[in-house]
Scaffold this motif. Structure first.
Motif, PDB file in Angstrom:
ATOM      1  N   LEU A  39      45.026 -14.506  -4.388  1.00 50.32           N
ATOM      2  CA  LEU A  39      46.188 -15.250  -4.854  1.00 50.32           C
ATOM      3  C   LEU A  39      46.113 -15.522  -6.355  1.00 50.32           C
ATOM      4  O   LEU A  39      47.129 -15.457  -7.055  1.00 50.32           O
ATOM      5  CB  LEU A  39      46.300 -16.573  -4.090  1.00 50.32           C
ATOM      6  CG  LEU A  39      46.993 -16.532  -2.730  1.00 50.32           C
ATOM      7  CD1 LEU A  39      46.967 -17.907  -2.079  1.00 50.32           C
ATOM      8  CD2 LEU A  39      48.426 -16.042  -2.863  1.00 50.32           C
ATOM      9  N   LEU A  40      44.922 -15.807  -6.858  1.00 52.94           N
ATOM     10  CA  LEU A  40      44.765 -16.042  -8.291  1.00 52.94           C
ATOM     11  C   LEU A  40      45.053 -14.774  -9.088  1.00 52.94           C
ATOM     12  O   LEU A  40      45.700 -14.821 -10.147  1.00 52.94           O
ATOM     13  CB  LEU A  40      43.361 -16.565  -8.581  1.00 52.94           C
ATOM     14  CG  LEU A  40      43.048 -17.975  -8.049  1.00 52.94           C
ATOM     15  CD1 LEU A  40      41.602 -18.338  -8.334  1.00 52.94           C
ATOM     16  CD2 LEU A  40      43.982 -19.003  -8.665  1.00 52.94           C
ATOM     17  N   ILE A  41      44.575 -13.624  -8.578  1.00 55.06           N
ATOM     18  CA  ILE A  41      44.877 -12.359  -9.257  1.00 55.06           C
ATOM     19  C   ILE A  41      46.378 -12.086  -9.224  1.00 55.06           C
ATOM     20  O   ILE A  41      46.984 -11.672 -10.225  1.00 55.06           O
ATOM     21  CB  ILE A  41      44.091 -11.212  -8.593  1.00 55.06           C
ATOM     22  CG1 ILE A  41      42.582 -11.431  -8.777  1.00 55.06           C
ATOM     23  CG2 ILE A  41      44.512  -9.865  -9.180  1.00 55.06           C
ATOM     24  CD1 ILE A  41      41.731 -10.422  -8.046  1.00 55.06           C
ATOM     25  N   PHE A  42      46.991 -12.340  -8.068  1.00 58.45           N
ATOM     26  CA  PHE A  42      48.435 -12.156  -7.933  1.00 58.45           C
ATOM     27  C   PHE A  42      49.189 -13.094  -8.873  1.00 58.45           C
ATOM     28  O   PHE A  42      50.206 -12.709  -9.481  1.00 58.45           O
ATOM     29  CB  PHE A  42      48.839 -12.402  -6.484  1.00 58.45           C
ATOM     30  CG  PHE A  42      50.289 -12.154  -6.197  1.00 58.45           C
ATOM     31  CD1 PHE A  42      50.901 -10.976  -6.587  1.00 58.45           C
ATOM     32  CD2 PHE A  42      51.051 -13.101  -5.532  1.00 58.45           C
ATOM     33  CE1 PHE A  42      52.236 -10.739  -6.324  1.00 58.45           C
ATOM     34  CE2 PHE A  42      52.390 -12.879  -5.268  1.00 58.45           C
ATOM     35  CZ  PHE A  42      52.981 -11.699  -5.664  1.00 58.45           C
ATOM     36  N   LEU A  43      48.687 -14.314  -9.028  1.00 60.89           N
ATOM     37  CA  LEU A  43      49.300 -15.258  -9.949  1.00 60.89           C
ATOM     38  C   LEU A  43      49.249 -14.742 -11.384  1.00 60.89           C
ATOM     39  O   LEU A  43      50.245 -14.814 -12.126  1.00 60.89           O
ATOM     40  CB  LEU A  43      48.595 -16.607  -9.841  1.00 60.89           C
ATOM     41  CG  LEU A  43      48.999 -17.680 -10.864  1.00 60.89           C
ATOM     42  CD1 LEU A  43      50.474 -18.032 -10.706  1.00 60.89           C
ATOM     43  CD2 LEU A  43      48.133 -18.920 -10.700  1.00 60.89           C
ATOM     44  N   ALA A  44      48.085 -14.205 -11.774  1.00 60.45           N
ATOM     45  CA  ALA A  44      47.954 -13.673 -13.136  1.00 60.45           C
ATOM     46  C   ALA A  44      48.922 -12.517 -13.359  1.00 60.45           C
ATOM     47  O   ALA A  44      49.591 -12.438 -14.407  1.00 60.45           O
ATOM     48  CB  ALA A  44      46.511 -13.226 -13.376  1.00 60.45           C
TER      49      ALA A  44
END
Length: 809
Positions: A237-242
């Motif tokens: 999710l953090l990668i997707f957020l970035a």
């Protein structure tokens, strides 16, 4: 009587050096397989810390189960213990791998020890073996040292395994108790668990049930456990957020400085301008899929933070009458989050929540009254459904107030959390649907989007169906989270599995309703995925490479058919059909091929030949079976040709292999057009040729290479016949180009005074009845140039369209 053990054989002296090297490699391999001291100490520390945490948490479970816990509290506690069970399971797997490595190493070294001991004993007293004897002694010593180290490590690891198993069993026991407690609580949620709210003195003397209100410490422990349990998903999710933030920023830069032309573009530019809020929105929606595993305190924090992008993006996209309601919901939830995290006494917390909910209920009831929320133009079913959902939420909030007032605190908390969280998820989904629908509708007509073949070819379908898919996807997310908040997921899953497990073909067969539905669902989904892959591969990816004509179609089609075959076998396996029973089907298929499927198989094989041999391609212009048109599809059984009249002709593939086919564009896309022109006798032939060539050269669709050419064909009866030949691209409309060039020829010839003659015939009449001659002469009197009009003895020449008399000879 057991046989006597065989004495170990000593190593021959010539082999001592090589065997010593082998032993060193063996010892090095065993040592490398064993854990280091730091790894063992880390495992011990982890188990020690976990022992302390689990013991404390077990006491919390005992206290929780000793009181009157709610379903949501039990679910959160279950998530904590599942996370700990996962951590323990990972550590136990690591310990098991270490133990197996140590055990294998000990067994391998113990097999070597007798051999080297026998070698040392045999050569210990032999003179002049100083260096060799040192090698043997050193090997024996190293062998004993590593063996002892491996045995010690094995004992330590086994003890750690026992401790890990104990912790795992503790988690299993706790989960079992919590599961039984949840089933019990679900059946007693409508029982009163506290004194009525108006009995203030008695409540303060007796005290509220502390188990109804979680402390901040327990909330933090639940959040840490959730982070460990779903660490991989959180990282994704953090990668997707970035990635979303980068994409949103790029969109903001691309739209900076653009002026809106209408109200829709104003909304789209507003969304693009607030790129941080836009980038946060997609990960937020996907994060709701983790909500069933997350503690309520964490869900509350995420909701509180998520109101920021929602309040930025949503208000311009909704009607003004709903905006005040949105702001009130945000304020109410902020207050509830404050009350949930601040340490009040249970008595005061209950009173504050009640007063806050009374104020909220009054405000919402005022905001959703019919005179304010209904308008005369509210005719859409979506608007009515939205208003109905708002009113249901207000009603549930009112029921929660009454439950709290009369002492049904668990029911009140349950309904309150359900109302607030479910409402927020609905608002988030509404925000996502409106934002991405607006961006989609505005972006579909942008030049950058038109460069994509997917948008160029399927723009109308995308604009029509993608917003609907977004809406139904939002509904699914909302239902998924709400059902889990209600605690109905297990009950629904059990009922759903019972329905899908119904056996269609009797008890002994393995065909179930779920298998049949899964068979068709996999076929449908697999076909959609395979077709999408073929389209993207052919139109978007391979089109950018300089491949030979028709090769992208071949590659994408073959991959499509391979994927369909794999999907079919997967669907058959899901349907519960054993593949080894296909022998009967294969035999039946062979009989069918022999009797009735020859044409189908013939067309199928012909389709494969067309794919690999590639005599025709998509876009080729063909003449086949008196049909001329452009190839629009090459299938596995038949192909489609679209005629220039607009009809689509489906032709079996066998016709392309066995019949005569004229391909106008097999090697090149040029086509020659012939335009015959006749001029009157006496015209300047060179001037005519020049004018014809000029008419073709100036036309924009006529190619300059090969250049237009004019040829004199023949001396005809009435004219000098020329033929203008010029070349056009096959994609051009040859009929239109030929017509425009012909009109240009007529204009140029007319300007030059060159006549295009009518067909003419001369008839010489030598014997004519006097009456007929008089009639003929009178008909041609207007154009007579010689001789008396009524002389019957004078020959006549009849010239179409006029008749004139001529002199003799």
């Amino acid at each position: 009587m057991a046989p006597a053990p065989v004495a170990p054989t000593a190593i021959p002296l010539p082999d001592v050096a090589s065997r010593s090297e082998d032993l060193k490699r063996t010892l090095r391999g065993v040592t490398d397989q064993l854990p280091t001291q730091e790894q063992v100490d880390s495992a011990k520390t982890t188990l020690d810390e976990r022992d302390e945490a689990l013991q404390a948490r077990q006491k919390a479970v005992d206290e929780l189960l000793g009181g009157t816990p709610s379903t949501l509290e039990l679910r959160e506690e279950e998530n904590y213990w599942r996370a700990k069970q996962k951590e323990t399971g990972d550590l136990r797997n690591q310990l098991l791998a270490w133990a197996n490595a140590a055990q294998a190493g000990v067994q391998q070294l113990q097999a070597e020890q007798p051999v080297w001991n026998a070698t040392l004993q045999q050569n210990e007293s032999t003179p002049d073996l100083g260096p060799t004897l040192e090698v043997i002694k050193k090997s024996v010593s190293e062998l004993q040292r590593v063996t002892k180290h491996a045995q010690d490590e094995l004992r330590v690891i086994v003890n750690l395994q026992i401790r890990g198993a104990s912790q795992d069993q503790l988690a299993i026991d706790a989960l079992d108790r919590l599961q039984k407690a949840r089933e019990y609580v679900d059946s007693r949620i409508f029982e009163r668990d506290s004194l009525p709210l108006w009995q203030v003195e008695q409540r303060r003397q007796v005290g509220e049930n502390k188990e109804l209100f979680q402390t901040a410490t327990n909330q933090l422990m639940g959040i840490r456990a959730f982070a460990v349990q779903t660490g991989g998903a959180i990282v994704c999710l953090l990668i997707f957020l970035a990635l979303c933030l980068v994409g949103a920023y790029h969109l903001s830069v691309r739209t900076r400085g653009k002026l809106p032309q209408n109200e829709e573009q104003v909304e789209a530019l507003h969304i693009a301008h607030h790129w941080i809020a836009l980038g946060v929105l997609p990960p937020l929606l996907f994060a709701y899929l983790l909500a069933p595993l997350a503690p309520l305190s964490l869900v509350g924090l995420v909701i509180l933070a998520s109101f920021v992008p929602i309040l930025i993006l949503l208000p311009p996209l909704i009607q003004p009458r709903f905006r005040l309601l949105l702001y009130c919901i945000a304020a109410v939830y902020t207050f509830n989050a404050f009350v949930a995290w601040i340490s009040f006494s249970p008595t005061h917390k209950r009173e504050m929540q009640f007063l806050a909910n009374v104020a909220v209920f009054a405000i919402f009831a005022f905001l959703v009254r019919p005179k304010r929320i209904f308008l005369a133009d509210d005719t859409g079913w979506m608007t009515w459904l939205r208003i109905f959902g708002i009113r249901v939420g207000v009603a549930v909030l009112g029921i929660s107030l009454l439950a709290n007032l009369f002492g049904y605190v668990k029911l009140s908390q349950f309904l309150g959390i359900l109302c607030i969280y479910s409402t927020f998820i609905a608002i988030s989904v509404l925000t996502g649907v409106k934002v991405f629908t607006r961006l989609l509708l505005e972006g579909a007509d942008r030049p950058a989007a038109q460069r994509l073949a997917l948008v160029r070819m399927h723009r109308d379908g995308i604009v029509r169906w993608v917003p609907r898919v977004l809406q139904w996807g939002g509904v699914v997310i909302w239902l998924f989270v709400t059902v889990n908040l209600l605690g109905l997921s297990d009950w629904i899953s059990k009922g759903f599995n019972d329905v899908l497990g119904f056996r269609i073909a009797g008890g002994s067969a393995g065909v179930t309703l779920g298998g049949v539905l899964g068979f068709f669902a996999i076929l449908l989904i697999g076909y959609g995925i395979s077709s999408s892959v073929r389209f993207l591969l052919r139109e978007e990816l391979l089109s950018h490479f300089h491949l030979s004509r028709g090769l992208p179609e071949l590659i994408s089609s073959m991959l499509h058919y391979v994927l369909l075959l794999l999907v079919f076998f997967l669907a058959v396996n899901t349907g519960g059909v054993e593949l080894n029973k296909f022998t009967v089907l294969t035999g039946a298929l062979g009989v069918g091929v022999g009797f009735g499927l020859q044409n189908i198989v013939n067309n199928f094989v012909s389709g494969l030949i067309l794919q690999f041999e590639r005599p025709i391609h998509i876009g080729d212009v063909l003449d086949i079976d008196n049909t001329t048109g452009k190839v629009t599809r090459i299938g596995i059984r038949s192909s489609t040709i679209k005629t220039f009249q607009g009809a689509e002709v489906i032709i079996p593939n066998a016709n392309f292999i066995s019949g005569k086919v004229i391909n106008w564009t097999l090697s090149e896309s040029l086509r020659r057009v012939e335009l015959p022109v006749g001029v009157a006798y006496g015209s300047d032939a060179k001037l005519v040729s020049k004018l014809l060539e000029q008419a073709a050269t100036v036309h924009e669709s006529v190619l300059t290479s090969p250049a237009p050419a004019v040829y004199f064909k023949e001396f005809a009866d009435s004219s000098l016949n020329f033929e203008l030949q010029f070349w056009v691209m096959q994609e051009s409309n040859t009929v239109k180009v030929k017509s425009e060039v012909a009109l240009a020829v007529m204009d140029l010839l007319d300007q030059a005074g060159i006549e295009i003659p009518y067909p003419q015939r001369d008839l010489r009449l030598r014997a004519v009845d006097p009456t007929a001659a008089a009639l003929l002469a009178s008909n041609g009197s207007e154009s007579s140039s010689a001789g008396p009009a009524g002389d019957p003895t004078e020959p006549l020449i009849i010239e179409s369209p006029k008749i004139r008399p001529v002199g003799k000879g």
